[in-house]
Write a protein that holds these residues in place. Structure first.
Motif, PDB file in Angstrom:
ATOM      1  N   GLU A 169      -5.964   1.708  -0.139  1.00  0.00           N
ATOM      2  CA  GLU A 169      -5.002   0.771  -0.707  1.00  0.00           C
ATOM      3  C   GLU A 169      -5.199  -0.637  -0.159  1.00  0.00           C
ATOM      4  O   GLU A 169      -5.084  -1.618  -0.887  1.00  0.00           O
ATOM      5  CB  GLU A 169      -3.579   1.251  -0.439  1.00  0.00           C
ATOM      6  CG  GLU A 169      -3.207   2.526  -1.164  1.00  0.00           C
ATOM      7  CD  GLU A 169      -3.296   2.382  -2.669  1.00  0.00           C
ATOM      8  OE1 GLU A 169      -2.961   1.303  -3.196  1.00  0.00           O
ATOM      9  OE2 GLU A 169      -3.717   3.340  -3.321  1.00  0.00           O
ATOM     10  N   ALA A 170      -5.497  -0.746   1.136  1.00  0.00           N
ATOM     11  CA  ALA A 170      -5.730  -2.060   1.730  1.00  0.00           C
ATOM     12  C   ALA A 170      -6.935  -2.735   1.080  1.00  0.00           C
ATOM     13  O   ALA A 170      -6.895  -3.938   0.772  1.00  0.00           O
ATOM     14  CB  ALA A 170      -5.944  -1.923   3.235  1.00  0.00           C
ATOM     15  N   ARG A 171      -7.998  -1.965   0.835  1.00  0.00           N
ATOM     16  CA  ARG A 171      -9.181  -2.527   0.173  1.00  0.00           C
ATOM     17  C   ARG A 171      -8.855  -2.942  -1.250  1.00  0.00           C
ATOM     18  O   ARG A 171      -9.269  -4.020  -1.704  1.00  0.00           O
ATOM     19  CB  ARG A 171     -10.331  -1.509   0.167  1.00  0.00           C
ATOM     20  CG  ARG A 171     -10.939  -1.240   1.530  1.00  0.00           C
ATOM     21  CD  ARG A 171     -12.273  -0.525   1.398  1.00  0.00           C
ATOM     22  NE  ARG A 171     -12.184   0.713   0.636  1.00  0.00           N
ATOM     23  CZ  ARG A 171     -11.902   1.886   1.165  1.00  0.00           C
ATOM     24  NH1 ARG A 171     -11.648   1.983   2.469  1.00  0.00           N
ATOM     25  NH2 ARG A 171     -11.859   2.982   0.416  1.00  0.00           N
ATOM     26  N   TYR A 172      -8.128  -2.079  -1.955  1.00  0.00           N
ATOM     27  CA  TYR A 172      -7.767  -2.363  -3.345  1.00  0.00           C
ATOM     28  C   TYR A 172      -6.952  -3.654  -3.442  1.00  0.00           C
ATOM     29  O   TYR A 172      -7.226  -4.521  -4.286  1.00  0.00           O
ATOM     30  CB  TYR A 172      -6.965  -1.188  -3.912  1.00  0.00           C
ATOM     31  CG  TYR A 172      -6.400  -1.413  -5.293  1.00  0.00           C
ATOM     32  CD1 TYR A 172      -7.154  -1.143  -6.423  1.00  0.00           C
ATOM     33  CD2 TYR A 172      -5.097  -1.888  -5.463  1.00  0.00           C
ATOM     34  CE1 TYR A 172      -6.636  -1.352  -7.692  1.00  0.00           C
ATOM     35  CE2 TYR A 172      -4.576  -2.092  -6.728  1.00  0.00           C
ATOM     36  CZ  TYR A 172      -5.347  -1.819  -7.836  1.00  0.00           C
ATOM     37  OH  TYR A 172      -4.830  -2.027  -9.088  1.00  0.00           O
TER      38      TYR A 172
ATOM     39  N   ALA B 190       0.834  -1.205   0.000  1.00  0.00           N
ATOM     40  CA  ALA B 190       0.000   0.000   0.000  1.00  0.00           C
ATOM     41  C   ALA B 190       0.864   1.248   0.000  1.00  0.00           C
ATOM     42  O   ALA B 190       0.626   2.186  -0.770  1.00  0.00           O
ATOM     43  CB  ALA B 190      -0.935  -0.020   1.206  1.00  0.00           C
ATOM     44  N   ARG B 191       1.871   1.283   0.844  1.00  0.00           N
ATOM     45  CA  ARG B 191       2.753   2.448   0.916  1.00  0.00           C
ATOM     46  C   ARG B 191       3.518   2.644  -0.384  1.00  0.00           C
ATOM     47  O   ARG B 191       3.706   3.775  -0.854  1.00  0.00           O
ATOM     48  CB  ARG B 191       3.727   2.274   2.090  1.00  0.00           C
ATOM     49  CG  ARG B 191       4.770   3.370   2.223  1.00  0.00           C
ATOM     50  CD  ARG B 191       4.158   4.753   2.246  1.00  0.00           C
ATOM     51  NE  ARG B 191       3.232   4.931   3.359  1.00  0.00           N
ATOM     52  CZ  ARG B 191       2.406   5.957   3.478  1.00  0.00           C
ATOM     53  NH1 ARG B 191       2.356   6.882   2.519  1.00  0.00           N
ATOM     54  NH2 ARG B 191       1.609   6.052   4.517  1.00  0.00           N
ATOM     55  N   LEU B 192       3.953   1.554  -1.003  1.00  0.00           N
ATOM     56  CA  LEU B 192       4.684   1.632  -2.262  1.00  0.00           C
ATOM     57  C   LEU B 192       3.810   2.244  -3.355  1.00  0.00           C
ATOM     58  O   LEU B 192       4.256   3.119  -4.108  1.00  0.00           O
ATOM     59  CB  LEU B 192       5.144   0.232  -2.669  1.00  0.00           C
ATOM     60  CG  LEU B 192       6.042   0.092  -3.889  1.00  0.00           C
ATOM     61  CD1 LEU B 192       7.353   0.814  -3.690  1.00  0.00           C
ATOM     62  CD2 LEU B 192       6.282  -1.393  -4.178  1.00  0.00           C
ATOM     63  N   ARG B 193       2.563   1.803  -3.446  1.00  0.00           N
ATOM     64  CA  ARG B 193       1.651   2.367  -4.451  1.00  0.00           C
ATOM     65  C   ARG B 193       1.426   3.856  -4.221  1.00  0.00           C
ATOM     66  O   ARG B 193       1.432   4.653  -5.162  1.00  0.00           O
ATOM     67  CB  ARG B 193       0.308   1.616  -4.408  1.00  0.00           C
ATOM     68  CG  ARG B 193       0.262   0.381  -5.285  1.00  0.00           C
ATOM     69  CD  ARG B 193      -1.068  -0.332  -5.173  1.00  0.00           C
ATOM     70  NE  ARG B 193      -2.202   0.578  -5.193  1.00  0.00           N
ATOM     71  CZ  ARG B 193      -2.859   0.963  -6.297  1.00  0.00           C
ATOM     72  NH1 ARG B 193      -2.470   0.526  -7.489  1.00  0.00           N
ATOM     73  NH2 ARG B 193      -3.893   1.773  -6.221  1.00  0.00           N
ATOM     74  N   ILE B 194       1.202   4.247  -2.979  1.00  0.00           N
ATOM     75  CA  ILE B 194       0.976   5.660  -2.669  1.00  0.00           C
ATOM     76  C   ILE B 194       2.189   6.495  -3.062  1.00  0.00           C
ATOM     77  O   ILE B 194       2.060   7.549  -3.699  1.00  0.00           O
ATOM     78  CB  ILE B 194       0.649   5.842  -1.180  1.00  0.00           C
ATOM     79  CG1 ILE B 194      -0.746   5.271  -0.867  1.00  0.00           C
ATOM     80  CG2 ILE B 194       0.703   7.319  -0.780  1.00  0.00           C
ATOM     81  CD1 ILE B 194      -1.069   5.228   0.614  1.00  0.00           C
TER      82      ILE B 194
END
Length: 201
Positions: free
Chosen positions: A47-50, A26-30
């Motif tokens: 992000e967790a949901r995605y 999630a952090r990487l995507r953000i």
């Protein structure tokens, strides 16, 4: 010249492995999608949901790139038919059957690891995975369209079109889909036009 990714470990993340690395992903995507051209403002909750949707979808895949125990990149994919109608209907309108496509969601990689062939490996791994399922004849992905005159475009920005062409992908001219997210300078989400690229498997 690209440095080889010989010191990078690639791992298909499913089940417990995905659960362990969910927050890192999630952090990487953000962090990566905050850059041009996506300019995306994300949240850990979204992000967790995605990412859990990938965890739960049949025939989906998440490939992680690790330097030691540190997750430095990831790439995702799933059947296009698992995407919402806003994604699949433009294909049907062009006479393209979504059931025949495997869709690549994204490739994200920390800046300091770029230029080492990891992006190429992400495409190779997902293509091999799609072929192993034996029911897909093509793979595709979408890329956000931004104006060359966009004042937010960095002076050193280089589009990835040549990289994608070198991987055998071609843009479907005249076809686009729309996805919604919030840009860094927006107060709410807005639709963004996305070009569609595809390749026969």
């Amino acid at each position: 010249m690209d440095r080889p990714a010989v010191d990078i470990r690639f791992e298909v993340l499913t089940g417990d492995a995905l659960e362990r690395h969910l927050r890192e992903l999630a952090r990487l995507r953000i962090d990566v999608f905050r850059e041009h051209p996506y300019l995306y403002i994300g949240s850990m909750e979204y992000e967790a949901r995605y990412l859990r949707a990938y965890q739960e979808a049949e025939e989906s895949v998440i490939i992680g790139a690790f330097d030691g125990n540190a997750l430095v990149g990831a790439a995702t994919g799933l059947p296009l038919s698992a995407e919402p109608p806003t994604m699949t209907e433009p294909f049907r309108a062009r006479g393209l059957d979504p059931e025949s496509f495997f869709y690549f969601g994204e490739s994200v990689l920390q800046r300091s690891y770029r230029g080492r062939g990891i992006g190429v490996r992400f495409f190779e791994e997902r293509e091999a995975y799609a072929r192993s399922l034996e029911r897909f004849s093509r793979c595709c992905f979408c890329a956000v369209e931004r104006s060359e005159e966009d004042p937010r475009r960095p002076a050193d920005y280089r589009p990835l079109d040549r990289f994608w062409h070198n991987r055998g992908y071609r843009k479907i001219e005249g076809m686009s889909v729309s996805l919604s997210w919030q840009d860094a300078d927006e107060t709410e989400e807005s639709l963004k036009p996305m070009s569609v690229w595809m390749k026969s498997l």
